[in-house]
Design an enzyme around this catalytic site. Structure first.
Site, PDB file in Angstrom:
ATOM      1  N   TYR A 156       0.846  -1.202   0.000  1.00  0.00           N
ATOM      2  CA  TYR A 156       0.000   0.000   0.000  1.00  0.00           C
ATOM      3  C   TYR A 156       0.883   1.253   0.000  1.00  0.00           C
ATOM      4  O   TYR A 156       0.663   2.201  -0.763  1.00  0.00           O
ATOM      5  CB  TYR A 156      -0.908  -0.049   1.232  1.00  0.00           C
ATOM      6  CG  TYR A 156      -1.684   1.207   1.525  1.00  0.00           C
ATOM      7  CD1 TYR A 156      -2.799   1.555   0.775  1.00  0.00           C
ATOM      8  CD2 TYR A 156      -1.315   2.045   2.583  1.00  0.00           C
ATOM      9  CE1 TYR A 156      -3.525   2.714   1.058  1.00  0.00           C
ATOM     10  CE2 TYR A 156      -2.032   3.194   2.875  1.00  0.00           C
ATOM     11  CZ  TYR A 156      -3.136   3.519   2.104  1.00  0.00           C
ATOM     12  OH  TYR A 156      -3.844   4.664   2.382  1.00  0.00           O
ATOM     13  N   ALA A 200      -7.745   1.567  13.665  1.00  0.00           N
ATOM     14  CA  ALA A 200      -7.662   1.383  15.122  1.00  0.00           C
ATOM     15  C   ALA A 200      -8.694   2.207  15.919  1.00  0.00           C
ATOM     16  O   ALA A 200      -9.405   1.622  16.750  1.00  0.00           O
ATOM     17  CB  ALA A 200      -6.250   1.670  15.599  1.00  0.00           C
ATOM     18  N   ARG A 227       0.990   6.030  17.453  1.00  0.00           N
ATOM     19  CA  ARG A 227       0.434   6.644  16.245  1.00  0.00           C
ATOM     20  C   ARG A 227      -0.108   8.024  16.625  1.00  0.00           C
ATOM     21  O   ARG A 227      -0.291   8.330  17.800  1.00  0.00           O
ATOM     22  CB  ARG A 227      -0.751   5.830  15.685  1.00  0.00           C
ATOM     23  CG  ARG A 227      -0.427   4.464  15.119  1.00  0.00           C
ATOM     24  CD  ARG A 227       0.380   4.544  13.828  1.00  0.00           C
ATOM     25  NE  ARG A 227       0.593   3.215  13.262  1.00  0.00           N
ATOM     26  CZ  ARG A 227       1.553   2.367  13.630  1.00  0.00           C
ATOM     27  NH1 ARG A 227       2.399   2.702  14.589  1.00  0.00           N
ATOM     28  NH2 ARG A 227       1.677   1.186  13.054  1.00  0.00           N
TER      29      ARG A 227
HETATM   30  P1  NAD Z   1     -12.283   4.769   1.912  1.00  0.00           P
HETATM   31  O1  NAD Z   1     -11.913   3.344   1.654  1.00  0.00           O
HETATM   32  O2  NAD Z   1     -13.389   5.066   2.839  1.00  0.00           O
HETATM   33  O3  NAD Z   1     -12.553   5.518   0.545  1.00  0.00           O
HETATM   34  C1  NAD Z   1     -11.965   5.157  -0.672  1.00  0.00           C
HETATM   35  C2  NAD Z   1     -13.073   5.037  -1.685  1.00  0.00           C
HETATM   36  O4  NAD Z   1     -12.495   4.721  -2.951  1.00  0.00           O
HETATM   37  C3  NAD Z   1     -14.081   3.914  -1.350  1.00  0.00           C
HETATM   38  O5  NAD Z   1     -15.379   4.429  -1.214  1.00  0.00           O
HETATM   39  C4  NAD Z   1     -13.958   2.971  -2.528  1.00  0.00           C
HETATM   40  O6  NAD Z   1     -15.195   2.380  -2.907  1.00  0.00           O
HETATM   41  C5  NAD Z   1     -13.434   3.906  -3.608  1.00  0.00           C
HETATM   42  N1  NAD Z   1     -12.778   3.148  -4.669  1.00  0.00           N
HETATM   43  C6  NAD Z   1     -11.840   2.185  -4.538  1.00  0.00           C
HETATM   44  N2  NAD Z   1     -11.535   1.679  -5.732  1.00  0.00           N
HETATM   45  C7  NAD Z   1     -12.297   2.331  -6.648  1.00  0.00           C
HETATM   46  C8  NAD Z   1     -12.451   2.236  -8.039  1.00  0.00           C
HETATM   47  N3  NAD Z   1     -11.752   1.350  -8.749  1.00  0.00           N
HETATM   48  N4  NAD Z   1     -13.332   3.048  -8.662  1.00  0.00           N
HETATM   49  C9  NAD Z   1     -14.074   3.945  -7.949  1.00  0.00           C
HETATM   50  N5  NAD Z   1     -13.970   4.079  -6.613  1.00  0.00           N
HETATM   51  C10 NAD Z   1     -13.089   3.275  -5.967  1.00  0.00           C
HETATM   52  O7  NAD Z   1     -10.919   5.463   2.408  1.00  0.00           O
HETATM   53  P2  NAD Z   1     -10.695   6.907   3.039  1.00  0.00           P
HETATM   54  O8  NAD Z   1     -10.314   6.700   4.454  1.00  0.00           O
HETATM   55  O9  NAD Z   1     -11.804   7.808   2.696  1.00  0.00           O
HETATM   56  O10 NAD Z   1      -9.380   7.346   2.258  1.00  0.00           O
HETATM   57  C11 NAD Z   1      -9.418   8.208   1.129  1.00  0.00           C
HETATM   58  C12 NAD Z   1      -8.001   8.326   0.560  1.00  0.00           C
HETATM   59  O11 NAD Z   1      -7.105   8.798   1.558  1.00  0.00           O
HETATM   60  C13 NAD Z   1      -7.434   7.007   0.068  1.00  0.00           C
HETATM   61  O12 NAD Z   1      -6.682   7.231  -1.093  1.00  0.00           O
HETATM   62  C14 NAD Z   1      -6.541   6.572   1.188  1.00  0.00           C
HETATM   63  O13 NAD Z   1      -5.496   5.731   0.741  1.00  0.00           O
HETATM   64  C15 NAD Z   1      -6.014   7.908   1.691  1.00  0.00           C
HETATM   65  N6  NAD Z   1      -5.589   7.830   3.084  1.00  0.00           N
HETATM   66  C16 NAD Z   1      -6.517   7.694   4.076  1.00  0.00           C
HETATM   67  C17 NAD Z   1      -6.093   7.620   5.384  1.00  0.00           C
HETATM   68  C18 NAD Z   1      -7.074   7.478   6.517  1.00  0.00           C
HETATM   69  O14 NAD Z   1      -6.627   7.429   7.667  1.00  0.00           O
HETATM   70  N7  NAD Z   1      -8.378   7.405   6.278  1.00  0.00           N
HETATM   71  C19 NAD Z   1      -4.726   7.680   5.698  1.00  0.00           C
HETATM   72  C20 NAD Z   1      -3.816   7.808   4.660  1.00  0.00           C
HETATM   73  C21 NAD Z   1      -4.251   7.904   3.355  1.00  0.00           C
END
Ligand code: NAD
Length: 327
Positions: A156, A200, A227
């Site tokens: 990831y 978490a 964290r």
């Molecule tokens: P989340 O999983 O709730 O949201 C991601 C969304 O992307 C989901 O709704 C999923 O259905 C959608 N998705 C995945 N593959 C897809 C595709 N092929 N086509 C269309 N939609 C697709 O995650 P989040 O917590 O809202 O995170 C949002 C972004 O922030 C992500 O890129 C994640 O890696 C990044 N991020 C989040 C955190 C955190 O703590 N939440 C930390 C670091 C990075």
């Protein structure tokens, strides 16, 4: 009647059905944007506020071309195949995580360039930082310039690093105005709280909310791993400031209030006012210590989280308690 899109700023939110994306749509609407959201699914916990919401798979170039069919003022690329430690550190989802998220980013960045999108935000993650700087739970190093030599501890994290470089290449070669935020553990109401993808804070809130007095809950590892956690509203404020600035990043978007998982658990148990004990068990953990270094974002954007961890956890615990009680 005049089409709203002709008079309002127009934003595309990729991943608008997810946790951060669905909150971002609400924030952009409050700020007066015309918003198109796209995701594989609708938001799980409340109706979307997007003006137009497209259910579609962004791995598919044709879907991307249909949602990014003109030069939006702002594109927010949040779509990713992701989850908490149980999802990204078990090794079971590595191929999907790398393949799915990389494809989405390859498609989106090319279309942003083709349609001359004004600004693009890419959501990277603290998981791209090298594992060797995060072995001491009391003294992790997550300064932005510590990213290389690269050694993320998960696929990831490697995909995030690849995609950061992808967006920066488009900036260098095609002048695309790219903004990159490295999120550190964002949490809050309407985040995934069960099913294996939860992080978490939500997992611990759920376990505590579901426990009866004198029950024991399970925590992965010895709980001394550290964290920091950033409340969703604070995260969105930082993202919006970054988009409004001339600074491109990559920049940490996180809290620098570092806690151990044992301290976080004790905080949540305290809020529940229930006598609950903790047992430590084996589980996927990630790095030993991590904390956001906010020096750069303070300098560049004058931003720092306003509220302490406790206040965001209080709101999140109350929301998860209500979910557990209505299940
Ligand atoms: P989340 O999983 O709730 O949201 C991601 C969304 O992307 C989901 O709704 C999923 O259905 C959608 N998705 C995945 N593959 C897809 C595709 N092929 N086509 C269309 N939609 C697709 O995650 P989040 O917590 O809202 O995170 C949002 C972004 O922030 C992500 O890129 C994640 O890696 C990044 N991020 C989040 C955190 C955190 O703590 N939440 C930390 C670091 C990075």
């Amino acid at each position: 009647m005049l089409d709203d899109r002709l008079v309002m700023k127009r934003a595309l939110v990729c991943g608008a059905g997810g946790f951060i994306g669905s909150h971002l749509v609400k924030r952009l609407k409050r700020e007066g944007y015309w918003v198109r959201g796209v995701d594989l699914k609708y938001p799980d916990f409340s109706a979307t506020e997007a003006d137009m919401f497209v259910i579609g798979d962004l791995r598919d170039q044709a879907v991307c071309a249909s949602v990014l069919d003109f030069g939006f003022d702002e594109v927010y690329q949040l779509a990713a195949d992701m989850g908490g430690a149980g999802y990204i550190f078990s090794g079971d989802h590595d191929a999907d995580v790398m393949h799915n998220s990389a494809l989405v980013n390859l498609n989106i960045v090319a279309l942003c360039q083709q349609h001359q999108v004004v600004k693009v935000f890419y959501s990277s993650s603290a998981c791209m930082y090298p594992a060797y700087n995060q072995e001491d739970p009391q003294n992790p190093n997550c300064r932005e310039d510590s990213a290389y030599p690269a050694a993320p501890d998960s696929e990831y994290g490697w995909e995030k690093l690849f995609s950061e470089r992808l967006y920066m290449s488009y900036q260098r070669n095609y002048g695309l105005d790219v903004k990159i935020g490295r999120f550190h553990n964002i949490f809050g109401p309407e985040g995934t709280w069960q099913g294996g993808k939860e992080k978490a804070p939500a997992a611990i809130c759920r376990k505590v909310a579901a426990a009866k007095a004198n029950d024991t809950i399970e925590i992965w590892g010895d709980g001394e791993q550290t964290r920091s956690f950033l409340y969703i509203d604070e995260c969105l404020e930082a993202v919006r400031r970054l988009m409004a600035s001339s600074f491109a990043g990559p920049v940490n978007i996180g809290s620098d209030e570092r806690v151990s998982i044992n301290q976080l658990t004790a905080m949540i148990i305290g809020m529940s006012e229930k006598p609950i004990s903790v047992v430590h068990s084996e589980g996927p953990l990630g790095v030993r210590g991590r904390n956001s270094d906010n020096t750069l974002i303070r300098e560049q954007l004058g931003w720092a989280p306003e509220a302490p961890l406790r206040s965001g956890i209080q709101r999140t615990y109350a929301w998860i308690l209500a979910q557990v009680q209505t299940k």
